[in-house]
Design an enzyme around this catalytic site. Structure first.
Site, mmCIF file in Angstrom:
data_model
loop_
_atom_site.group_PDB
_atom_site.id
_atom_site.type_symbol
_atom_site.label_atom_id
_atom_site.label_comp_id
_atom_site.label_asym_id
_atom_site.label_seq_id
_atom_site.Cartn_x
_atom_site.Cartn_y
_atom_site.Cartn_z
ATOM 1 N N LEU A 292 40.055 29.787 36.900
ATOM 2 C CA LEU A 292 39.264 28.682 37.442
ATOM 3 C C LEU A 292 37.897 28.593 36.774
ATOM 4 O O LEU A 292 37.378 27.500 36.541
ATOM 5 C CB LEU A 292 39.166 28.771 38.967
ATOM 6 C CG LEU A 292 40.314 27.981 39.607
ATOM 7 C CD1 LEU A 292 41.652 28.643 39.474
ATOM 8 C CD2 LEU A 292 40.011 27.634 41.029
ATOM 9 N N VAL B 30 43.042 37.276 38.312
ATOM 10 C CA VAL B 30 43.441 36.407 37.197
ATOM 11 C C VAL B 30 43.061 34.958 37.519
ATOM 12 O O VAL B 30 42.496 34.233 36.685
ATOM 13 C CB VAL B 30 44.958 36.539 36.926
ATOM 14 C CG1 VAL B 30 45.391 35.588 35.830
ATOM 15 C CG2 VAL B 30 45.330 37.977 36.572
ATOM 16 N N CYS B 31 43.358 34.534 38.732
ATOM 17 C CA CYS B 31 43.045 33.157 39.139
ATOM 18 C C CYS B 31 41.547 32.885 39.052
ATOM 19 O O CYS B 31 41.124 31.789 38.668
ATOM 20 C CB CYS B 31 43.526 32.895 40.567
ATOM 21 S SG CYS B 31 45.291 33.129 40.786
ATOM 22 N N THR B 32 40.752 33.882 39.411
ATOM 23 C CA THR B 32 39.295 33.694 39.366
ATOM 24 C C THR B 32 38.859 33.380 37.932
ATOM 25 O O THR B 32 38.073 32.457 37.695
ATOM 26 C CB THR B 32 38.584 34.961 39.893
ATOM 27 O OG1 THR B 32 39.042 35.205 41.225
ATOM 28 C CG2 THR B 32 37.078 34.808 39.891
ATOM 29 N N THR C 196 41.959 36.345 43.943
ATOM 30 C CA THR C 196 42.757 37.202 43.057
ATOM 31 C C THR C 196 42.093 37.167 41.675
ATOM 32 O O THR C 196 41.495 36.151 41.289
ATOM 33 C CB THR C 196 44.214 36.698 42.958
ATOM 34 O OG1 THR C 196 44.181 35.314 42.681
ATOM 35 C CG2 THR C 196 44.992 36.963 44.221
#
Ligand code: BEZ
Length: 212
Positions: A49, A44-46, A42
């Protein structure tokens, strides 16, 4: 039940991209940031992280380990780590828990069914060297977190644990701090011999003591 400030961060054993994690053993006496994200692959998560990986040296300077979590299985985490390295200019350099059985998500109350019945919310726990929860934040899936704010809060927690001070609005490392109201002027003279500025009797600003 949700975790509260001062609670011991629950122990668990779970698979991760760096092998099985026995959480309390993994923590040792270090601080940690445990954060959940809704799902692998996804956008935003990328970016989150990637940012956490870039800031790892800053967390390390403060004695803080980082660990991520979602309910995706390990194979997906491993594939996605490749994308993070490809797109974020840094390899994933901390463990991602693969909480496919939701055991950690249940312990840490990371599934909020009225928001999403399957994905984990975007929560963050700052855990101190005594394994106590010191900060809890929960963001909606559509809003990426500010990892610089986590560092700022850790700076505040580590400073205020050590000295009888508190940090004002928008405080950053190096800026003046507040002498806590429980400290009398008499005691403050001993603790802060270089003096302070009294704005009001309850609002006294002093140069931040050095955390050596
Ligand atoms: C994201 O990480 O990009 C995301 C995850 C769930 C919903 C919306 C965005």
């Amino acid at each position: 039940m949700s975790l509260r400030l001062g609670d011991v961060a629950p122990d668990f054993t779970q698979d991760s991209t760096e092998g099985p994690i026995h959480f309390h053993e993994w923590l040792g006496n270090d601080w940690a940031v445990l954060f959940s994200h809704p799902a692998d692959f996804t956008p935003v998560c990328t970016t989150e992280l990637g940012e956490a990986a870039r800031l790892k040296p800053e967390f390390q300077k403060r004695g803080v380990k980082i660990i991520g979590l979602s309910v995706d299985p390990l194979e997906k985490h491993v594939q996605w780590a490749g994308d993070i390295g490809e797109t974020q200019g840094t390899a994933l350099n901390f463990p991602l828990l693969a909480d496919a059985d939701r055991s950690v998500s249940t312990l840490y109350d990371l599934i909020h069914p009225n928001a999403d019945s399957t994905a984990t919310v975007r929560s963050v726990f700052v855990i101190d060297g005594n394994k106590k929860v010191r900060l809890v934040l929960t963001y909606p899936a559509s809003t990426g977190r500010n990892f610089t704010e986590l560092l700022r809060t850790i700076d505040s927690l580590q400073l205020t644990d050590r000295f009888k001070v508190a940090t004002p609005v928008n405080w950053k490392h190096g800026e003046d701090v507040i002498i806590t109201p429980a400290v009398s002027d008499e005691e403050a003279k001993l603790r802060f011999p270089e003096g302070w500025t009294t704005v009001k009797p309850y609002l006294r600003l002093v140069k931040a003591p050095e955390l050596v």
